[in-house]
Design a protein around this motif. Structure first.
Motif, PDB file in Angstrom:
ATOM      1  N   ASP A 184      38.690  30.382  29.178  1.00 43.69           N
ATOM      2  CA  ASP A 184      39.966  31.226  28.657  1.00 43.69           C
ATOM      3  C   ASP A 184      40.714  31.811  29.929  1.00 43.69           C
ATOM      4  O   ASP A 184      39.871  32.811  30.565  1.00 43.69           O
ATOM      5  CB  ASP A 184      39.581  32.267  27.617  1.00 43.69           C
ATOM      6  CG  ASP A 184      40.323  33.038  27.203  1.00 43.69           C
ATOM      7  OD1 ASP A 184      41.678  33.069  27.728  1.00 43.69           O
ATOM      8  OD2 ASP A 184      40.095  33.530  25.832  1.00 43.69           O
ATOM      9  N   THR A 185      41.635  31.465  30.315  1.00 49.20           N
ATOM     10  CA  THR A 185      42.357  31.877  31.698  1.00 49.20           C
ATOM     11  C   THR A 185      43.074  33.288  31.332  1.00 49.20           C
ATOM     12  O   THR A 185      43.309  33.863  32.516  1.00 49.20           O
ATOM     13  CB  THR A 185      43.068  30.879  32.221  1.00 49.20           C
ATOM     14  OG1 THR A 185      44.087  30.393  31.376  1.00 49.20           O
ATOM     15  CG2 THR A 185      42.139  29.749  32.939  1.00 49.20           C
ATOM     16  N   GLU A 186      43.210  33.536  30.216  1.00 48.89           N
ATOM     17  CA  GLU A 186      43.657  35.004  29.772  1.00 48.89           C
ATOM     18  C   GLU A 186      42.582  36.212  30.091  1.00 48.89           C
ATOM     19  O   GLU A 186      42.890  37.114  30.630  1.00 48.89           O
ATOM     20  CB  GLU A 186      44.550  34.819  28.428  1.00 48.89           C
ATOM     21  CG  GLU A 186      45.213  36.071  28.284  1.00 48.89           C
ATOM     22  CD  GLU A 186      45.834  36.078  26.769  1.00 48.89           C
ATOM     23  OE1 GLU A 186      45.659  36.841  25.992  1.00 48.89           O
ATOM     24  OE2 GLU A 186      46.727  35.129  26.848  1.00 48.89           O
ATOM     25  N   ARG A 187      41.509  35.899  29.414  1.00 50.71           N
ATOM     26  CA  ARG A 187      40.320  36.713  29.527  1.00 50.71           C
ATOM     27  C   ARG A 187      39.349  36.464  30.578  1.00 50.71           C
ATOM     28  O   ARG A 187      38.669  37.372  30.882  1.00 50.71           O
ATOM     29  CB  ARG A 187      39.507  36.514  28.187  1.00 50.71           C
ATOM     30  CG  ARG A 187      40.391  36.893  26.852  1.00 50.71           C
ATOM     31  CD  ARG A 187      39.395  36.933  25.636  1.00 50.71           C
ATOM     32  NE  ARG A 187      38.204  37.652  25.835  1.00 50.71           N
ATOM     33  CZ  ARG A 187      36.881  36.997  25.503  1.00 50.71           C
ATOM     34  NH1 ARG A 187      36.702  35.927  25.273  1.00 50.71           N
ATOM     35  NH2 ARG A 187      35.849  37.774  25.979  1.00 50.71           N
ATOM     36  N   LEU A 221      34.694  34.891  34.553  1.00 51.35           N
ATOM     37  CA  LEU A 221      35.169  34.280  35.720  1.00 51.35           C
ATOM     38  C   LEU A 221      36.074  35.032  36.624  1.00 51.35           C
ATOM     39  O   LEU A 221      36.774  35.952  36.055  1.00 51.35           O
ATOM     40  CB  LEU A 221      36.192  33.060  35.046  1.00 51.35           C
ATOM     41  CG  LEU A 221      35.421  32.019  34.204  1.00 51.35           C
ATOM     42  CD1 LEU A 221      36.471  31.088  33.402  1.00 51.35           C
ATOM     43  CD2 LEU A 221      34.373  31.015  35.077  1.00 51.35           C
ATOM     44  N   PHE A 222      36.037  34.340  37.818  1.00 51.87           N
ATOM     45  CA  PHE A 222      36.925  34.934  38.996  1.00 51.87           C
ATOM     46  C   PHE A 222      38.073  33.883  39.549  1.00 51.87           C
ATOM     47  O   PHE A 222      37.807  32.637  39.289  1.00 51.87           O
ATOM     48  CB  PHE A 222      36.078  35.553  39.843  1.00 51.87           C
ATOM     49  CG  PHE A 222      35.297  36.707  39.583  1.00 51.87           C
ATOM     50  CD1 PHE A 222      35.924  38.098  39.208  1.00 51.87           C
ATOM     51  CD2 PHE A 222      34.046  36.265  39.142  1.00 51.87           C
ATOM     52  CE1 PHE A 222      35.020  38.978  38.800  1.00 51.87           C
ATOM     53  CE2 PHE A 222      32.953  37.250  38.585  1.00 51.87           C
ATOM     54  CZ  PHE A 222      33.479  38.249  38.454  1.00 51.87           C
ATOM     55  N   ARG A 223      39.190  34.395  40.008  1.00 49.44           N
ATOM     56  CA  ARG A 223      40.229  33.449  40.512  1.00 49.44           C
ATOM     57  C   ARG A 223      39.261  32.662  41.746  1.00 49.44           C
ATOM     58  O   ARG A 223      38.357  33.055  42.384  1.00 49.44           O
ATOM     59  CB  ARG A 223      41.181  34.310  41.298  1.00 49.44           C
ATOM     60  CG  ARG A 223      42.097  35.299  40.447  1.00 49.44           C
ATOM     61  CD  ARG A 223      42.395  34.684  39.181  1.00 49.44           C
ATOM     62  NE  ARG A 223      43.453  35.417  38.386  1.00 49.44           N
ATOM     63  CZ  ARG A 223      43.757  35.172  37.173  1.00 49.44           C
ATOM     64  NH1 ARG A 223      43.534  33.908  36.787  1.00 49.44           N
ATOM     65  NH2 ARG A 223      44.546  35.956  36.325  1.00 49.44           N
ATOM     66  N   ASP A 224      39.569  31.407  41.844  1.00 46.14           N
ATOM     67  CA  ASP A 224      38.995  30.372  42.490  1.00 46.14           C
ATOM     68  C   ASP A 224      37.735  29.966  42.346  1.00 46.14           C
ATOM     69  O   ASP A 224      37.035  29.267  43.076  1.00 46.14           O
ATOM     70  CB  ASP A 224      39.311  30.783  43.988  1.00 46.14           C
ATOM     71  CG  ASP A 224      40.655  30.889  44.423  1.00 46.14           C
ATOM     72  OD1 ASP A 224      41.572  30.303  44.018  1.00 46.14           O
ATOM     73  OD2 ASP A 224      40.789  31.668  45.354  1.00 46.14           O
ATOM     74  N   ASP A 225      37.391  30.565  41.015  1.00 46.13           N
ATOM     75  CA  ASP A 225      35.794  30.029  40.688  1.00 46.13           C
ATOM     76  C   ASP A 225      35.796  28.262  40.435  1.00 46.13           C
ATOM     77  O   ASP A 225      36.799  27.874  39.894  1.00 46.13           O
ATOM     78  CB  ASP A 225      35.326  30.489  39.333  1.00 46.13           C
ATOM     79  CG  ASP A 225      34.617  32.061  39.715  1.00 46.13           C
ATOM     80  OD1 ASP A 225      34.451  32.161  41.030  1.00 46.13           O
ATOM     81  OD2 ASP A 225      34.251  32.645  38.856  1.00 46.13           O
ATOM     82  N   VAL A 226      34.786  27.819  40.680  1.00 49.56           N
ATOM     83  CA  VAL A 226      34.853  26.386  40.532  1.00 49.56           C
ATOM     84  C   VAL A 226      33.664  26.217  39.745  1.00 49.56           C
ATOM     85  O   VAL A 226      32.484  26.518  39.750  1.00 49.56           O
ATOM     86  CB  VAL A 226      34.149  25.772  41.977  1.00 49.56           C
ATOM     87  CG1 VAL A 226      33.974  24.193  41.724  1.00 49.56           C
ATOM     88  CG2 VAL A 226      35.402  25.789  42.805  1.00 49.56           C
ATOM     89  N   ALA A 253      35.951  21.923  37.383  1.00 57.13           N
ATOM     90  CA  ALA A 253      37.286  22.830  36.894  1.00 57.13           C
ATOM     91  C   ALA A 253      37.386  23.707  38.001  1.00 57.13           C
ATOM     92  O   ALA A 253      36.289  24.552  38.394  1.00 57.13           O
ATOM     93  CB  ALA A 253      36.913  23.276  35.529  1.00 57.13           C
ATOM     94  N   LYS A 254      38.584  24.276  38.467  1.00 60.69           N
ATOM     95  CA  LYS A 254      38.767  25.253  39.395  1.00 60.69           C
ATOM     96  C   LYS A 254      39.696  26.262  38.755  1.00 60.69           C
ATOM     97  O   LYS A 254      40.922  25.697  38.238  1.00 60.69           O
ATOM     98  CB  LYS A 254      39.111  24.864  40.684  1.00 60.69           C
ATOM     99  CG  LYS A 254      39.322  25.989  41.619  1.00 60.69           C
ATOM    100  CD  LYS A 254      39.588  25.435  43.322  1.00 60.69           C
ATOM    101  CE  LYS A 254      39.542  26.296  44.119  1.00 60.69           C
ATOM    102  NZ  LYS A 254      39.669  26.025  45.526  1.00 60.69           N
ATOM    103  N   VAL A 255      39.288  27.505  38.851  1.00 60.16           N
ATOM    104  CA  VAL A 255      40.230  28.534  37.926  1.00 60.16           C
ATOM    105  C   VAL A 255      41.463  28.919  39.011  1.00 60.16           C
ATOM    106  O   VAL A 255      40.974  29.375  40.054  1.00 60.16           O
ATOM    107  CB  VAL A 255      39.436  29.761  37.840  1.00 60.16           C
ATOM    108  CG1 VAL A 255      40.395  30.703  36.857  1.00 60.16           C
ATOM    109  CG2 VAL A 255      38.454  29.402  36.345  1.00 60.16           C
TER     110      VAL A 255
END
Length: 466
Positions: A338-341, A391-396, A462-464
């Protein structure tokens, strides 16, 4: 007969050589006794040359006479027809080819009746339309008197359809190799030169070996086509290209050990902010594993509510158990990003390798997505717990089958147990998902030392994004 004629020719040739040698010795020693040295030398030289020429002529005449004797004995009259059949076998590459030559030569020309039986299955491969070979009493006699483990080679068959020691009292013969019996009923067997039967047996062996090789190659070719079709079908279950998802980049790698595999993965966008990631591995290899893989993929595809991860796990479990394959199960990781949460909710059913690689002030660190469910498809599942990770930005997010971590070097150390593996995935985390996968694949090949891999290798990364 050829053997007798060959023996007579050899005796005559030896007598001629003895006479020549006796004459030569006499011619040489006569001038020696006379005492004239020039006469001695000339006589010796002349005698040696003449002797060599005559011996050579005798050998050539002997070879020619043996050839003519063989031609007259083995390639004419009754024996000649059997020789023709033996020659025709050299152009036979299948049982159908052999049957055609049996009908053309042995039945039509030689007036023989032929019975070809595979004794391992007690199955009649060929039966001439003749009252002898179609008689049930004859078949019973042959079955009783010539067992499956009958000696290799040829044997003569008598009036009572049992073995006899001499061709003079035979009414047929048996050619036997590798429990394939070829019975040839021939009323003039006594007229056939016995020298032809070992030749018949040798050519029969060559035919069987040749036909089996061709049959095996045909089956392999057919099976290869079928396996390729199955492999193509299996690949159709996997995403041909990764979907474009806002704030989430995904790449995958799939390398089956053989044509088909029990590994699988998929990416399913649920909403603009939610994406389902799944990667699993079915126990075993080959066709059964591929069938279960297809079943799992189809089960997930047809479920309406793809956010209900416990229901999804139970549906997969029920589908596999319904196949009643007993030893088949799957390990599986299913997560919803979930890239929003900025969270991942997941069920890890005994997958060993799911990881999150997170950038921190002290460098990249690894967070495992630990197992929280048992194997799926083999033992009863009571409760399915959904776990959540921030999750954090740029997490793989790395999901991989055990074919990645269990690759061994020459010392037998698994890649997943080394610092080299941890350092590689940390150093590659800043790259795109495809570059990350390329680095891990290169590491696998180098670590394995160029040897053949022992398992399927499947990864999804997958990369955020920001």
């Amino acid at each position: 007969m050829y053997r007798s004629r060959k023996r007579i020719i050899s005796i005559v040739g030896n007598v001629l050589l003895s006479v020549i040698i006796l004459y030569s010795v006499t011619a040489i020693f006569k001038p020696i006794l006379s005492g004239n040295p020039y006469t001695k030398f000339f006589s010796f030289l002349t005698s040696a040359i003449v002797t060599s020429i005559i011996i050579n002529l005798v050998h050539k005449c002997s070879s020619f006479l043996k050839f003519k004797a063989k031609e007259n004995s083995l390639y004419t009259r009754e024996t000649g027809i059997i020789s023709e059949f033996i020659s025709s076998m050299r152009s036979c590459y299948s049982l159908d080819d052999l049957f055609e030559q049996i009908a053309r030569v042995l039945e039509e020309k030689a007036d023989c009746a032929v019975l070809l039986i595979d004794k391992t299955k007690n199955y009649v491969l060929y039966n001439s339309p003749n009252r002898i070979t179609t008689s049930s009493s004859v078949m019973n006699n042959l079955e009783l008197r010539f067992s499956a483990d009958w000696k290799e080679g040829y044997s003569f068959i008598g009036d009572e359809f049992g073995v006899v020691s001499s061709s003079r009292t035979a009414r047929g013969f048996l050619i036997c190799h590798d429990k394939i019996h070829m019975y040839v009923m021939c009323r003039y067997t006594k007229l056939i030169d016995t020298e032809i039967f070992p030749v018949f047996h040798e050519e029969f062996i060559r035919f069987l070996q040749r036909s089996r090789t061709i049959t095996d190659l045909s089956e392999i070719a057919s099976l290869s086509r079928e396996w390729k079709q199955l492999a193509d079908t299996q690949r159709s279950f996997l995403p041909p290209v990764m979907p474009k998802i806002d704030k989430l980049q995904v790449a995958a790698y799939f390398r089956p050990l053989v044509n088909v595999s029990g590994d699988y993965y998929t990416v399913l966008p649920i909403s603009p902010a939610k994406t389902l990631l799944m990667l699993g591995d079915v126990s075993g290899k080959g066709l059964a594993a591929a069938l279960v893989m297809g079943l799992v993929m189809n089960t997930v595809k047809i479920l309406e509510n793809k956010e209900d991860l416990p229901a999804m796990i139970r549906a997969i479990h029920k589908a596999i158990k319904g196949m009643k394959l007993q030893d088949k199960y799957t390990v599986i990781f299913i997560g919803i990003v979930d890239t929003e949460r900025m969270v991942i909710n997941y069920v890890n059913a005994s997958m060993s390798d799911p990881l999150i690689i997170t950038n921190s002030p002290s460098g990249y660190r690894i967070r495992p997505l630990t197992s929280n469910c048992s194997l799926v498809g083999i033992i009863d599942i009571d409760e399915v717990v959904v776990a959540e990770q921030k999750l954090f930005r740029d997490d793989v997010i790395l999901m991989a089958s055990d074919g990645v971590s269990e690759v061994m070097n020459e010392e037998g150390v698994e890649l997943g147990d080394t610092e080299l593996y941890d350092e590689t995935i940390k150093s590659s985390a800043a790259k795109t998902p495809q570059e990350f996968i390329d680095d891990v694949v290169n590491l696998i090949m180098e670590y394995n030392g160029g040897k053949k891999l022992r398992d399927d290798v499947t990864m999804m990364v997958a990369k955020v994004g920001r």
